[in-house]
Scaffold this active site. Structure first.
Site, PDB file in Angstrom:
ATOM      1  N   GLU A 116       0.864  -1.209  -0.185  1.00  0.00           N
ATOM      2  CA  GLU A 116      -0.134   0.002  -0.088  1.00  0.00           C
ATOM      3  C   GLU A 116       0.839   1.352   0.001  1.00  0.00           C
ATOM      4  OE1 GLU A 116      -2.950  -0.740  -0.564  1.00  0.00           O
ATOM      5  OE2 GLU A 116      -3.590  -2.323   0.434  1.00  0.00           O
ATOM      6  N   HIS A 140      -2.919   1.940   8.437  1.00  0.00           N
ATOM      7  CA  HIS A 140      -3.949   1.269   7.751  1.00  0.00           C
ATOM      8  C   HIS A 140      -4.135   0.090   8.740  1.00  0.00           C
ATOM      9  CE1 HIS A 140      -6.059  -0.988   5.202  1.00  0.00           C
ATOM     10  NE2 HIS A 140      -5.277  -1.751   4.891  1.00  0.00           N
ATOM     11  N   HIS A 142      -7.329  -3.653   9.804  1.00  0.00           N
ATOM     12  CA  HIS A 142      -8.375  -4.186   9.548  1.00  0.00           C
ATOM     13  C   HIS A 142      -9.419  -4.511  10.709  1.00  0.00           C
ATOM     14  CE1 HIS A 142      -5.987  -6.113   5.884  1.00  0.00           C
ATOM     15  NE2 HIS A 142      -6.166  -4.737   5.759  1.00  0.00           N
ATOM     16  N   GLU A 170     -17.609  11.498  22.719  1.00  0.00           N
ATOM     17  CA  GLU A 170     -16.348  11.799  22.192  1.00  0.00           C
ATOM     18  C   GLU A 170     -16.189  11.760  20.759  1.00  0.00           C
ATOM     19  OE1 GLU A 170     -15.201  12.976  25.879  1.00  0.00           O
ATOM     20  OE2 GLU A 170     -13.404  12.641  24.683  1.00  0.00           O
ATOM     21  N   HIS A 211     -12.769  -3.797   3.748  1.00  0.00           N
ATOM     22  CA  HIS A 211     -11.269  -3.949   4.024  1.00  0.00           C
ATOM     23  C   HIS A 211     -10.625  -3.315   5.313  1.00  0.00           C
ATOM     24  CE1 HIS A 211      -7.481  -3.894   1.938  1.00  0.00           C
ATOM     25  NE2 HIS A 211      -6.948  -3.982   2.957  1.00  0.00           N
TER      26      HIS A 211
HETATM   27  P1  13P Z   1       1.022  -5.649   3.078  1.00  0.00           P
HETATM   28  O1  13P Z   1       1.262  -6.703   3.684  1.00  0.00           O
HETATM   29  O2  13P Z   1       1.695  -5.446   1.743  1.00  0.00           O
HETATM   30  O3  13P Z   1       1.428  -4.267   3.980  1.00  0.00           O
HETATM   31  O4  13P Z   1      -0.585  -5.665   2.735  1.00  0.00           O
HETATM   32  C1  13P Z   1      -1.628  -5.602   4.059  1.00  0.00           C
HETATM   33  C2  13P Z   1      -2.855  -5.070   3.723  1.00  0.00           C
HETATM   34  O5  13P Z   1      -3.325  -4.859   4.617  1.00  0.00           O
HETATM   35  C3  13P Z   1      -2.861  -4.695   2.364  1.00  0.00           C
HETATM   36  O6  13P Z   1      -4.223  -3.869   2.125  1.00  0.00           O
HETATM   37 ZN    ZN Z   2      -5.286  -3.954   3.961  1.00  0.00          ZN
END
Ligand code: 13P
Ligand code: ZN
Length: 278
Positions: A116, A140, A142, A170, A211
């Site tokens: 990413e 980023h 999940h 909050e 995602h």
């Molecule tokens: P990477 O392992 O390349 O960082 O990818 C993980 C991910 O969350 C892709 O969206």
């Molecule tokens: Zn991801």
């Protein structure tokens, strides 16, 4: 100084471990990048190797020419970062045109920065320009509940912002600009990076449907705290609708209440965007 003796690298590793412990990073899920200030780069320069070749970023980030970043590696697990930061993270330098990067430290056993990287760098570029250089982190992850919400709610900034503001006081203060949402797209390339960068210009949080989350912030605590707050609110949302069997809850924070909260937001140096309060 060695990289791992620096405060920034230690904060980076702690951040990654906090994300792992919160359950935001199954397998290699998620990635983190920190735009390193010049004086922090200078302090660890003896530990950097400038002999490796430059590689294409896959997009152009001219406003990041000559900048240095600490970044997680592609395919690396957040669960391993604390024990072995040199194998799972790297420091990269962007070239003088903002088109290429090279690894200066880390990924000792091989590998590349996160897949990413185009989204991270395009987000960094937008936030650097929008915040007069203050914004330094892109994260980023999940998290379960925000992903669940993205399977149920209409994929609009308004629907997500109000859903996340209405159940916990909050939230409208912590992310008063609201949150951006982009529909499902193939990840890891320039196209999703361009769409995310458009949203991050306005918000500090962007939801990737089915995602996860992208968050931007000025320091490690603020950025992790932002992701944590968003995901906590998403968890409350999921619990409410699970308790009611899908019916709207009896009471939420109303738009009138949000207007009343504006004074408190100002006390914290924040502002709740009026765009979503009508
Ligand atoms: P990477 O392992 O390349 O960082 O990818 C993980 C991910 O969350 C892709 O969206
Ligand atoms: Zn991801």
């Amino acid at each position: 100084m060695k990289v791992m003796d620096s405060a920034f690298a230690q904060s980076f590793v702690k951040f990654a471990d906090d994300g792992w412990n919160r359950g935001y990073h199954e397998r290699n899920g998620g990635n983190l990048s920190y735009r390193i200030p010049t004086e922090e780069v200078e302090a660890v320069k003896e530990d950097l190797d400038f002999s490796r070749p430059f590689t294409d970023i896959g997009t152009d980030v001219p406003a990041l020419a000559g900048e240095y970043f600490m970044v997680t590696g592609s395919g690396k697990y957040f669960s391993n970062i604390l024990a072995a930061p040199r194998d799972n993270c790297c420091i990269i330098e962007v070239d003088s045109e903002g088109k290429k990067y090279r690894i200066l430290w880390g990924l000792e056993k091989g590998g590349k920065p996160t897949s990413e990287l185009p989204t991270h760098l395009m987000n960094h570029e937008v936030k650097k320009l929008a915040t007069n250089g203050k914004s330094r982190l892109i994260y980023h992850c999940h998290p379960v509940n925000i992903i669940a919400m993205s399977c149920v709610l209409p994929l609009t900034d308004r629907d997500f912002t109000l859903a996340l503001w209405q159940n916990m006081t909050e939230c409208a203060i912590v992310f008063g600009e609201g949150v951006g949402v982009i529909p499902w797209m193939v990840c890891g390339g320039r196209e999703i990076a361009v769409e995310t960068a458009k949203k991050i210009a306005k918000y500090n949080v962007v939801v990737w449907a089915q995602h996860g989350l992208f968050c931007a912030g000025a320091d490690f605590d603020e950025t992790f705290g932002l992701a944590h707050t968003v995901e906590k609110s998403a968890e409350i949302y999921v619990k409410i609708y699970s308790m009611t069997g899908g019916k709207a809850p009896r009471q939420v924070i109303t738009n009138e209440n949000l207007k009343e909260l504006q004074g408190l937001a100002e006390f914290f140096g924040a502002k709740i965007s009026p765009e979503f309060m009508d």
